[in-house]
Each structure stands twice: as C-alpha cells, then as structure tokens.
Design a protein around this motif. Structure first.
Motif, PDB file in Angstrom:
ATOM      1  N   GLU A 115      -4.227  -0.966  15.855  1.00 19.11           N
ATOM      2  CA  GLU A 115      -4.835  -2.197  15.328  1.00 19.11           C
ATOM      3  C   GLU A 115      -3.791  -3.268  15.027  1.00 19.11           C
ATOM      4  OE1 GLU A 115      -7.276  -1.485  11.843  1.00 19.11           O
ATOM      5  OE2 GLU A 115      -6.911  -3.523  11.101  1.00 19.11           O
ATOM      6  N   LEU A 116      -4.107  -4.500  15.453  1.00 18.87           N
ATOM      7  CA  LEU A 116      -3.306  -5.656  15.041  1.00 18.87           C
ATOM      8  C   LEU A 116      -4.026  -6.419  13.950  1.00 18.87           C
ATOM      9  CD1 LEU A 116      -2.125  -7.411  18.331  1.00 18.87           C
ATOM     10  CD2 LEU A 116      -0.782  -6.009  16.768  1.00 18.87           C
ATOM     11  N   VAL A 139       7.788  -0.756  12.066  1.00 16.44           N
ATOM     12  CA  VAL A 139       7.107  -1.598  11.062  1.00 16.44           C
ATOM     13  C   VAL A 139       5.587  -1.613  11.257  1.00 16.44           C
ATOM     14  CG1 VAL A 139       9.115  -3.031  10.627  1.00 16.44           C
ATOM     15  CG2 VAL A 139       7.475  -3.749  12.366  1.00 16.44           C
ATOM     16  N   PHE A 140       5.065  -0.680  12.073  1.00 16.14           N
ATOM     17  CA  PHE A 140       3.604  -0.651  12.264  1.00 16.14           C
ATOM     18  C   PHE A 140       2.911  -0.352  10.938  1.00 16.14           C
ATOM     19  CE2 PHE A 140      -0.396   1.551  13.131  1.00 16.14           C
ATOM     20  CZ  PHE A 140      -1.004   0.656  13.986  1.00 16.14           C
ATOM     21  N   ARG A 141       3.370   0.668  10.264  1.00 20.56           N
ATOM     22  CA  ARG A 141       2.763   1.024   8.976  1.00 20.56           C
ATOM     23  C   ARG A 141       3.868   1.192   7.942  1.00 20.56           C
ATOM     24  NH1 ARG A 141      -2.060   2.394   8.239  1.00 20.56           N
ATOM     25  NH2 ARG A 141      -2.396   3.138  10.353  1.00 20.56           N
ATOM     26  N   GLN A 168       0.546 -10.001   5.416  1.00 17.58           N
ATOM     27  CA  GLN A 168      -0.768 -10.208   6.028  1.00 17.58           C
ATOM     28  C   GLN A 168      -1.036 -11.692   6.225  1.00 17.58           C
ATOM     29  OE1 GLN A 168      -3.317  -7.975   3.203  1.00 17.58           O
ATOM     30  NE2 GLN A 168      -3.807  -6.701   4.967  1.00 17.58           N
ATOM     31  N   GLY A 172      -2.015  -8.536  10.503  1.00 17.43           N
ATOM     32  CA  GLY A 172      -0.728  -8.172   9.941  1.00 17.43           C
ATOM     33  C   GLY A 172       0.355  -9.021  10.592  1.00 17.43           C
ATOM     34  N   ARG A 222       0.862  -1.193   0.000  1.00 18.39           N
ATOM     35  CA  ARG A 222       0.000   0.000   0.000  1.00 18.39           C
ATOM     36  C   ARG A 222       0.889   1.230   0.000  1.00 18.39           C
ATOM     37  NH1 ARG A 222      -4.562  -1.767   4.571  1.00 18.39           N
ATOM     38  NH2 ARG A 222      -5.036  -3.731   3.540  1.00 18.39           N
ATOM     39  N   GLY A 273      -8.165  -6.790  11.919  1.00 22.02           N
ATOM     40  CA  GLY A 273      -9.568  -6.395  11.772  1.00 22.02           C
ATOM     41  C   GLY A 273     -10.395  -7.630  11.449  1.00 22.02           C
TER      42      GLY A 273
HETATM   43  P1  ATP Z   1      -4.983   0.674   9.264  1.00 19.63           P
HETATM   44  O1  ATP Z   1      -6.311   1.193   9.750  1.00 19.63           O
HETATM   45  O2  ATP Z   1      -3.942   0.550  10.342  1.00 19.63           O
HETATM   46  O3  ATP Z   1      -4.491   1.346   8.030  1.00 19.63           O
HETATM   47  P2  ATP Z   1      -6.454  -1.298   7.889  1.00 19.63           P
HETATM   48  O4  ATP Z   1      -7.704  -1.309   8.698  1.00 19.63           O
HETATM   49  O5  ATP Z   1      -6.431  -0.584   6.606  1.00 19.63           O
HETATM   50  O6  ATP Z   1      -5.236  -0.821   8.808  1.00 19.63           O
HETATM   51  P3  ATP Z   1      -6.717  -3.963   6.993  1.00 19.63           P
HETATM   52  O7  ATP Z   1      -7.006  -3.608   5.601  1.00 19.63           O
HETATM   53  O8  ATP Z   1      -7.836  -4.410   7.857  1.00 19.63           O
HETATM   54  O9  ATP Z   1      -5.945  -2.770   7.701  1.00 19.63           O
HETATM   55  O10 ATP Z   1      -5.531  -5.018   7.019  1.00 19.63           O
HETATM   56  C1  ATP Z   1      -5.433  -6.035   7.977  1.00 19.63           C
HETATM   57  C2  ATP Z   1      -4.167  -5.946   8.785  1.00 19.63           C
HETATM   58  O11 ATP Z   1      -3.031  -5.770   7.939  1.00 19.63           O
HETATM   59  C3  ATP Z   1      -4.100  -4.754   9.729  1.00 19.63           C
HETATM   60  O12 ATP Z   1      -4.784  -5.016  10.920  1.00 19.63           O
HETATM   61  C4  ATP Z   1      -2.618  -4.617   9.965  1.00 19.63           C
HETATM   62  O13 ATP Z   1      -2.168  -5.533  10.966  1.00 19.63           O
HETATM   63  C5  ATP Z   1      -2.044  -5.032   8.631  1.00 19.63           C
HETATM   64  N1  ATP Z   1      -1.685  -3.816   7.869  1.00 19.63           N
HETATM   65  C6  ATP Z   1      -2.495  -3.051   7.120  1.00 19.63           C
HETATM   66  N2  ATP Z   1      -1.827  -2.032   6.557  1.00 19.63           N
HETATM   67  C7  ATP Z   1      -0.531  -2.168   6.976  1.00 19.63           C
HETATM   68  C8  ATP Z   1       0.665  -1.435   6.737  1.00 19.63           C
HETATM   69  N3  ATP Z   1       0.681  -0.376   5.943  1.00 19.63           N
HETATM   70  N4  ATP Z   1       1.809  -1.852   7.327  1.00 19.63           N
HETATM   71  C9  ATP Z   1       1.818  -2.957   8.131  1.00 19.63           C
HETATM   72  N5  ATP Z   1       0.726  -3.687   8.379  1.00 19.63           N
HETATM   73  C10 ATP Z   1      -0.437  -3.312   7.814  1.00 19.63           C
END
Ligand code: ATP
Length: 442
Positions: A268-269, A193-195, A201, A312, A184, A271
């Motif tokens: 978020e970990l 590495v959070f985002r 995934q 994630g 993304r 969804g």
């Molecule tokens: P966020 O709200 O943090 O952007 P999201 O709701 O868009 O996440 P989902 O599409 O539900 O995320 O993706 C499922 C999981 O993938 C998330 O809970 C997260 O753990 C992981 N994830 C999503 N985007 C990222 C990212 N850019 N970097 C690392 N992990 C990610």
C-alpha cells in the motif's frame, strides 16, 4: 527498468545521502531512519508536490498543521484507544513477536502454526496490542498527564472542523489537508522505510453532503492514482485494490488502496477511505460541541460525510526511488541513473566548471548564483566531467550545466539532459528561463 533489488536501493540511499539508519554511531535505533542531504530534499519535494496538487491548485481545500501531542479524550472518541490494535503473538521459544495476521498458515503436517523465526509451535494466544505511543505531558507521570503521539494526522482535521468552517467560510464539499509526522508502535516494522514507527503522512479529509459520498470517493481514487502516474510511476507498477469487508478499519464504510509493486510484491502507498460521519459524530458526542453543517440557503442541517485519501510521504518517497532507479549504457559504459521526475529531483541543476582552474571559477559561481534563487543546485568541481555527470545521474539531477573555456568568450554554457544525455548550448542570460521552462514542461 525499475529497481528489483532492495539492497541496491538501500545502498544507493545510504551512499548518496538519501536515508541513513538513525543513531548509527550507536549501533542504530531499530527501524528508525534519518533523511540525509538528498533525502530531506526529495521528501520535501514529494510533500510539496502533494500540497501543490491537493491545496494550491484547488479552491476547495485548505491546509492545517495540528499538534502531534494530544489528550486521551481525542483518541478515546476517535476509537483509537479501544480499537487501534494489532493482534500480537509471542513465540515462547525465541521471544520474537509477530502480528497474528502475518503468521503463516498452519503446517499441514501437524496442523500447527510455526514461528517463522525458530520454527517452534510454542506460541501464545493473540492479544490486542495498542499501536499508539503513550507519554506524559508535564513533570508528573500520573493518569492526569497522559498524552499520545498521534498515530494519524486525520484527527487534527476533525477536531478543528468547526474552527475551519468559521474562519474560512468553506462549505461542503471542501477539504482540509495536512502533512506531518505520525507515530505507530508497529510490531513488525521493516522493508526499509516501508513500515517504520515514526513516519510522515499526507492526508486530506474531504467533507461532503452524505448522498454525494460515493461519487466523491470514486473521484478521489481516480485523482490519487493519477497523481503517482503524473510524477513518473509507470501505471504497470500501480493498482487499485478495494478492501475486503473484514479488512476495513473501525471507521470505514469502504476503502480502496493505491498499491505499488515493491521488489517484494504489492504494498500500500495510500488508502482512500469512506469515513462517513463517524469521526465528526464521535467528537461531537464526546466534546459536547456541535460539529454539523448548517446550510443557510436551504435551512438544512447535517453532519458531513468524509472521504479521506491518506498517503505516506516516506513510503511513497521510497516508491518514487524504486520506480526511477535504472541502469543503461552511455558511451560504452554502464551507468546508474535515477530517472526521477524533475519536480521531485533533489537538485534540479548541477553547475560544473569544466576544470578547477581559477579562470572558470568566477563565471561558474556567477551561473550558480543566477540559478540558486529559483531552484536547488549542486556545485561540483572535483574529478573528470564524465565522473561528475555519472554522480549527478545517480542522484537524479535532470540538468547539468557545464561552464567551459568557450563560456568566457561566448557567455554560453552547455546544458546536458540526464535522460537523453543530449547537450544544448544556452546563453547565460537565458539559462534561468531555459531551466524553468524545462521544469514547467513536466
Ligand atoms: P498498513 O496496512 O500498511 O499498516 P494502514 O492501512 O494502517 O497501513 P493508513 O492508516 O491508511 O495505513 O495510513 C495511510 C498511509 O500512511 C499508508 O498508506 C502508508 O503509506 C502510510 N503509513 C502507515 N503506517 C506506516 C508506517 N508504519 N510506516 C510508514 N508509512 C506508514
């Protein structure tokens, strides 16, 4: 006490070989990371633990590994081309870009939104920025060759729904699981590495009869919460947060997140979403293929609803480190210890000959050779035994196996427990069973 200081986490990750900045020798590539010798192992163990719980231990889930590159048709039908966007705002003054929903509230003094970087109020209006990475498949760069890197693994499961039911004879309720990279073009990556823009995934698409969707949703929320707790994250560091109506993704009729208490706050970990029949219906319409389920017994035909736990791997790996990082005192000395669940630990055992003397090496190597077919092991013969224990504590190795001079007499070794620091003497012949028994107890 889990880590509260991100600098400590980032430093440990770099110094011990968990996570490196990508392309570091070229100054680094923004928000992209490489997983080092220990990180690759830990990440693999997180993914394996997920696969074990979601696929191996169930008879209603099968696996899939779909392509990362996909044609625009998939992403048009899924809604990602039109709606997978973040509202983007530019600061005309310092040129920083912000997600509109991450900007601070207007300042009461002038009722204006200020750039968090330079304080300017000269901000553009929000415009939709699509988060998908676009590329071209083949040598010609025109509209006919456009391809996208998947922003989620989920669509692979939907477009293979028909293949899977035809080849596995599974029927709802059943699921398709996948682990893999997603991409993304995040506007504001960060928090280590959070985002990131490239991440991994672990997703399950669970297909159910529509009337049972809510019940399965509740089931999966509870299951997934329990998974993190079972792997050692204290319950107090986790919570379930249902989404507000306006937060819901374009496909969701209801989502709850499993959140973790990161050093900067809740994040978020995973969804868990009720995707209804949105995706199967959209792909059926766009592709002309029927993607419904026909129940031969009852003669009923329906499009299954989907409950999706989407986690994630890279993000939760960091959460496991944060939750496990601890300091305590052993023998009057401070030690850093990664109390990571043994199933996740990069090395399960470290074989440590008490001295580097040639007399111990053959037996130490023999012990290593006995363990290696069963578990990942480290072998370390440098520095004092105390220093070596500390090194293993810091990287989370649950059991240190010491080969000493008595071993040559009694064919037994000392096994030291990382958390309790207790030591037991175990015959070499029973060592594999001892370590495997310890592991199975978790
Ligand atoms: P966020 O709200 O943090 O952007 P999201 O709701 O868009 O996440 P989902 O599409 O539900 O995320 O993706 C499922 C999981 O993938 C998330 O809970 C997260 O753990 C992981 N994830 C999503 N985007 C990222 C990212 N850019 N970097 C690392 N992990 C990610």
């Amino acid at each position: 006490m889990p880590a509260t200081d991100m600098d400590q986490v980032v430093t440990l990750c770099k110094n011990r070989g968990f996570i490196y900045q990508s392309a570091e020798i070229y100054g680094g590539f923004r928000s992209t990371y490489d997983y080092g010798p220990l990180g690759v192992q830990l990440l693999r163990n997180v993914k394996d633990a997920w696969w074990r719980s979601m696929v191996q231990l169930r008879d209603d889930v099968v696996g899939l590994d779909a392509a990362i590159l996909g044609p625009p048709a998939v992403w048009k039908a899924s809604g990602h081309l039109d709606t997978f966007t973040d509202p983007l705002v530019d600061c005309r003054s310092c040129k920083e870009r912000w997600r509109a929903d991450h900007l601070p509230e207007p300042d009461p003094k002038d009722a204006k939104v200020h750039c968090p970087n330079c304080g300017s109020t000269d901000l553009t209006d929000a415009r939709a920025f699509n988060l998908m990475f676009k590329t071209h498949a083949g040598p010609v760069e025109d509209d006919s060759t456009v391809a996208y890197l998947r922003p989620e693994t989920a669509q692979g499961m939907f477009i293979n729904f028909k293949n899977v039911i035809q080849t596995t004879r599974k029927k709802p309720p059943f699921g398709i699981a996948q682990v893999g990279k997603s991409f993304r073009n995040e506007i504001t990556p960060g928090n280590f590495v959070f985002r990131t823009r490239e991440f991994e995934q672990m997703e399950l698409e669970f297909f159910v009869p529509p009337p049972d969707s809510k019940q399965w949703f509740e089931y999966w929320v509870a299951e997934r919460f329990a998974w993190y707790v079972g792997l050692g994250i204290p319950e107090a560091m986790l919570r379930i947060r249902p989404h507000e109506q306006e937060e819901l993704s374009h496909y969701s009729a209801g989502t709850s997140d499993v959140e973790f208490m990161f050093p900067w706050g809740w994040g978020e970990l995973e969804g868990i979403a009720q995707r209804t029949d949105f995706d199967l219906t959209a792909h059926a319409k766009a592709s002309g293929e029927s993607l419904d389920w026909f129940d031969q017994a009852s003669g009923e035909r329906y499009v299954p609803y989907v409950v999706e736990p989407a986690a994630g791997a890279t993000r939760s790996m960091m959460a496991f480190i944060i939750a496990a990082l601890d300091t305590d005192e052993v023998g009057g000395e401070q030690r850093t210890v990664l109390r990571i669940h043994p199933r996740l630990a990069p090395y399960k055992a470290a074989v440590l000959p008490l001295s580097k003397k040639d007399t111990l090496t053959p037996t130490a190597r023999e012990v290593l050779g006995l363990l290696q077919p069963h578990v990942m092991c480290d072998y370390d013969e440098t520095q004092s035994i105390g220093r070596r224990y500390r090194r293993q504590d810091e990287i989370g190795t649950p059991w240190c196996v010491t080969v000493d001079f008595e071993t040559l007499e009694d064919r037994a070794v000392t096994v030291r427990d990382r958390d309790a620091t207790t030591q037991v003497r175990v015959p070499i012949d029973g060592l594999v069973a001892h370590i495997m028994g310890n592991l199975a107890a978790y």
